[in-house]
Write a protein that holds these residues in place. Sequence first.
Motif, short mmCIF file in Angstrom:
data_model
loop_
_atom_site.label_atom_id
_atom_site.label_comp_id
_atom_site.label_asym_id
_atom_site.label_seq_id
_atom_site.Cartn_x
_atom_site.Cartn_y
_atom_site.Cartn_z
N ILE A 143 0.85 -1.20 0.00
CA ILE A 143 0.00 0.00 0.00
C ILE A 143 0.88 1.25 0.00
O ILE A 143 0.61 2.22 -0.71
N SER A 144 1.94 1.22 0.80
CA SER A 144 2.86 2.36 0.84
C SER A 144 3.47 2.63 -0.53
O SER A 144 3.64 3.78 -0.95
N LYS A 145 3.80 1.56 -1.23
CA LYS A 145 4.42 1.69 -2.56
C LYS A 145 3.40 2.05 -3.65
O LYS A 145 3.78 2.50 -4.72
N GLY A 146 2.13 1.79 -3.37
CA GLY A 146 1.11 2.08 -4.35
C GLY A 146 0.77 0.93 -5.28
O GLY A 146 -0.05 1.09 -6.20
N THR A 147 1.35 -0.26 -5.03
CA THR A 147 1.03 -1.41 -5.87
C THR A 147 -0.33 -2.01 -5.49
O THR A 147 -0.94 -2.72 -6.29
N ILE A 148 -0.76 -1.74 -4.27
CA ILE A 148 -2.13 -2.08 -3.83
C ILE A 148 -2.77 -0.80 -3.33
O ILE A 148 -2.16 -0.04 -2.58
N GLN A 149 -3.99 -0.55 -3.75
CA GLN A 149 -4.63 0.74 -3.49
C GLN A 149 -5.11 0.89 -2.05
O GLN A 149 -4.89 1.91 -1.42
N PHE A 150 -5.79 -0.13 -1.54
CA PHE A 150 -6.30 -0.05 -0.18
C PHE A 150 -6.73 -1.43 0.30
O PHE A 150 -6.85 -2.37 -0.49
N ALA A 151 -6.93 -1.54 1.60
CA ALA A 151 -7.39 -2.79 2.21
C ALA A 151 -8.51 -2.49 3.19
O ALA A 151 -8.54 -1.42 3.81
#
Length: 339
Positions: free
Chosen positions: A274-282
């Motif tokens: 998430i920090s890197k932006g490869t996953i948007q949110f959880a």
Amino acid sequence: MDRTFHPRTRRIAPFVATAAASMLLIAGCSSSSGGKKAEESGGAVSAGKASTPRMTVALVTHQAPGDTFWDIVRKGAEAAAAKDNVKLIYSADPNAGNQANLVQNAIDQKVDGIAITLAKPDAMKDVVSKATSAKIPVVGLNSGVSDWQKLGLMEFFGQDETVAGEALGKRLNSEGAKNAVCVIQEQGNIGLTQRCDGVKKTFSGKTETLYVNGTDMPSVKSTITAKLKQDSAIDYVVTLGAPYALTAVQSAGDAGSKAKIATFDLNKDLTGAISKGTIQFAVDQQPYLQGYLAVDSLWLYKTNGNYSGGGEQPILTGPAFVDKSNVDAVAQFAAKGTR
């Protein structure tokens, strides 16, 4: 050891105990599929220890091998057990029949309390009835918010999966998504189905369900990759567990897809993504809190006759969103394996 058990008809006046929900505490739920049982006692470091008599609690889940979500649940349960002078016996099996047998084993051991998950509630009905007949208090956690009262459990700790799914569907709308695929890693798990159904209910775009074999990550990866190659219009992949989200990122890369990834549940690798932006949110449901509260509730019932939620309302531990705006506050705890 005395195990006085009061049936639901004799409970004290209920009070609405959904404070955890109003706090929108963050965390992630789980999934399960395929695997062997694992049973052992556990403990954890605690700031203090109760002076009450030693009691034994069995925690029986539908954990599948490799599902890191349950490591967090267990750590919470162990922390409560250490504080409350409880011997914790943990066992798990994703096969509903085997899970029921593990509950029967706990009954045969004459434990003082049982905490269970209800991923497949129909399979647990008879053995829960046996436990209550043996005057062993039973509480639920994680899966089964729609069924815990029907089965006669005293309390429930977790999130409403339908509500969580609906919240994610609304978030997809705000993200401008148009075409989403919801990936279910275990067929028959009612909580996972409720999540995807909730997404479909509130998401204004197109939603499709994709089933994968959650016990075989290479298969999960290839199945998602094939789907993204087949349908280039998919702009969001929604997974129902942190390991599957991280795998979906790889699938999108392999497929040459621009689809973004969103998920339910957290682990330390997921917060990094998430920090890197490869996953948007959880969507977070706080598994540590679920394990902790389930064990602690049985101690409170034994020592002081307490019912969280008055036996009428579940204690909600989610949902809440973790994204770039707040992930740093969560990551420090995820790194320790407690979020």
